[in-house]
Design a protein around this motif. Structure first.
Motif, mmCIF file in Angstrom:
data_model
loop_
_atom_site.group_PDB
_atom_site.id
_atom_site.type_symbol
_atom_site.label_atom_id
_atom_site.label_comp_id
_atom_site.label_asym_id
_atom_site.label_seq_id
_atom_site.Cartn_x
_atom_site.Cartn_y
_atom_site.Cartn_z
ATOM 1 N N LYS A 5 54.573 42.805 46.714
ATOM 2 C CA LYS A 5 54.068 41.532 46.200
ATOM 3 C C LYS A 5 54.383 41.336 44.719
ATOM 4 O O LYS A 5 54.388 40.199 44.219
ATOM 5 C CB LYS A 5 52.563 41.433 46.423
ATOM 6 C CG LYS A 5 51.719 42.330 45.538
ATOM 7 C CD LYS A 5 50.241 42.120 45.777
ATOM 8 C CE LYS A 5 49.387 42.996 44.866
ATOM 9 N NZ LYS A 5 49.567 42.682 43.444
ATOM 10 N N THR A 42 51.119 45.579 50.816
ATOM 11 C CA THR A 42 51.042 44.224 50.275
ATOM 12 C C THR A 42 51.932 43.238 51.004
ATOM 13 O O THR A 42 51.866 42.036 50.742
ATOM 14 C CB THR A 42 51.412 44.199 48.779
ATOM 15 O OG1 THR A 42 52.819 44.499 48.621
ATOM 16 C CG2 THR A 42 50.581 45.207 47.995
ATOM 17 N N GLU A 287 50.734 32.957 52.746
ATOM 18 C CA GLU A 287 51.581 34.144 52.653
ATOM 19 C C GLU A 287 52.940 33.810 52.044
ATOM 20 O O GLU A 287 53.489 34.596 51.256
ATOM 21 C CB GLU A 287 51.734 34.776 54.040
ATOM 22 C CG GLU A 287 50.417 35.346 54.568
ATOM 23 C CD GLU A 287 50.534 35.929 55.969
ATOM 24 O OE1 GLU A 287 51.665 36.246 56.397
ATOM 25 O OE2 GLU A 287 49.487 36.066 56.645
ATOM 26 N N ASP A 290 52.290 33.380 48.315
ATOM 27 C CA ASP A 290 52.003 34.684 47.704
ATOM 28 C C ASP A 290 53.284 35.487 47.509
ATOM 29 O O ASP A 290 53.453 36.177 46.499
ATOM 30 C CB ASP A 290 51.020 35.476 48.568
ATOM 31 C CG ASP A 290 49.596 34.974 48.442
ATOM 32 O OD1 ASP A 290 49.321 34.167 47.537
ATOM 33 O OD2 ASP A 290 48.748 35.383 49.264
ATOM 34 N N ASN A 291 54.183 35.412 48.497
ATOM 35 C CA ASN A 291 55.440 36.155 48.416
ATOM 36 C C ASN A 291 56.416 35.543 47.420
ATOM 37 O O ASN A 291 57.408 36.185 47.052
ATOM 38 C CB ASN A 291 56.104 36.236 49.800
ATOM 39 C CG ASN A 291 55.376 37.173 50.741
ATOM 40 O OD1 ASN A 291 54.723 38.109 50.306
ATOM 41 N ND2 ASN A 291 55.474 36.916 52.032
#
Length: 318
Positions: A5, A42, A287, A290-291
């Motif tokens: 991450k 992560t 997601e 976040d990535n």
């Protein structure tokens, strides 16, 4: 250890990860390369070995721990690692907890919250059916708590199936409070049951991959069959109620082309589909964003969202 991450575009990375997937492939020009998916707690990282027979590329396979060195690029809005060197690491030298993605939420607390919705079910037959899975079957409970909801896309982590089920159940509970046409004692059990087939469709971590039954039957059919087996053990369970519950499961993807054997014919089945899609899509976007931490521009086309994506601007910047 450099967690996935925290990796950024243009960075040179040297760290140890779990090789979740490895497959040899060939480009359109006939050039051999390897597709690799790396994993830590992560998340996952797509990787490529463009020169699989070059110096520094040692033998390894799926589910091996590997030390990799490479450079991070971005392709179609997703981070990708171009691997220059890779070597296998002994499992005894690695802590599995660092490499298995897990929900950020407390699993026991989520399960307790889910059971709070179950406690409000008044129909005695539905209550017995829900208890037969979520109270009495300890093997199922243990697997359900730790299972993922998908290989990737959304909730693909330990506790993901529980987190997704709770999310869908919460939305369905909200629906019943605001749309009186909906019956709580049908919709809430349907929400709790809608993805139980994934416990058998997808293998446990670290594999987290489709089983034979997952490939041949899929979680919708598996879930409907499991519910039918438990219903037959409950004396006097109304046939019409059994069919309505199974219909909600069979129709929860909404459309035939999305894998549902039936389209929703009951208002509860329609509500379950809406709740499932909402929780799926919003977690998927969470997601993806976040990535793509640190990227405030356009992220490129995403095939799961079927759109070119961008992070929302801050309306009230801190």
């Amino acid at each position: 250890m450099k967690y996935i991450k925290d990796i950024t575009e243009g960075e040179r990375v040297q760290s140890v990860y779990l090789c979740k997937y490895k497959q040899s492939a060939v480009t359109k020009n006939g050039k051999a390369y390897d597709n690799v998916i790396l994993q830590d707690k992560t998340g996952v990282l797509d990787a490529k070995i463009w020169e699989p027979n070059s110096m520094g590329i040692e033998d390894f396979d799926s589910l091996d721990y590997v030390e990799v060195m490479g450079e991070v690029t971005v392709f179609n809005g997703t981070k990708q690692l171009n691997i220059k060197r890779i070597r296998k690491i002994e499992a005894k030298d690695c802590n599995p907890a660092d490499y298995l993605p897990a929900s950020s939420r407390d699993i026991e607390q989520m399960y307790c919250e889910l059971m709070g919705y179950a406690a409000k079910i008044r129909n005695p037959y539905m209550k017995k059916l829900v208890d037969s899975f979520f109270v009495e079957d300890q093997e199922f409970i243990n697997r359900f708590k730790k299972h993922s909801a998908a290989k990737t896309v959304h909730h693909g982590f330990i506790g993901g199936l529980l987190e997704h089920t709770l999310g869908v159940t919460k939305i369905c509970s909200y629906f019943t409070e605001n749309y009186k046409v909906l019956q709580y004692d049908l919709l809430i059990p349907a929400a709790m049951f809608h993805d139980i087939g994934k416990v058998w469709e997808i293998s446990a971590f670290p594999e987290n991959d489709y089983t034979d039954d997952g490939q041949l039957l899929g979680h919708i059919v598996i879930g409907s069959e499991l519910i039918g087996e438990h219903i037959r053990k409950i004396e006097g369970f109304p046939q019409k109620l059994a069919s309505e519950l199974k219909h909600c499961i069979l129709a929860h993807h909404g459309e035939l082309e999305f894998g549902s054997p039936k389209k929703p014919a009951l208002v509860e089945a329609m509500a379950l589909n809406f709740a499932d899609v909402a929780d799926d899509k919003l977690e998927m976007m969470t997601e993806i964003l976040d990535n793509a931490a640190g990227n405030d521009g356009w992220l490129g086309f995403n095939r799961f969202a079927d759109s070119n994506l961008r992070r929302t601007s801050q309306i009230n910047p801190e």
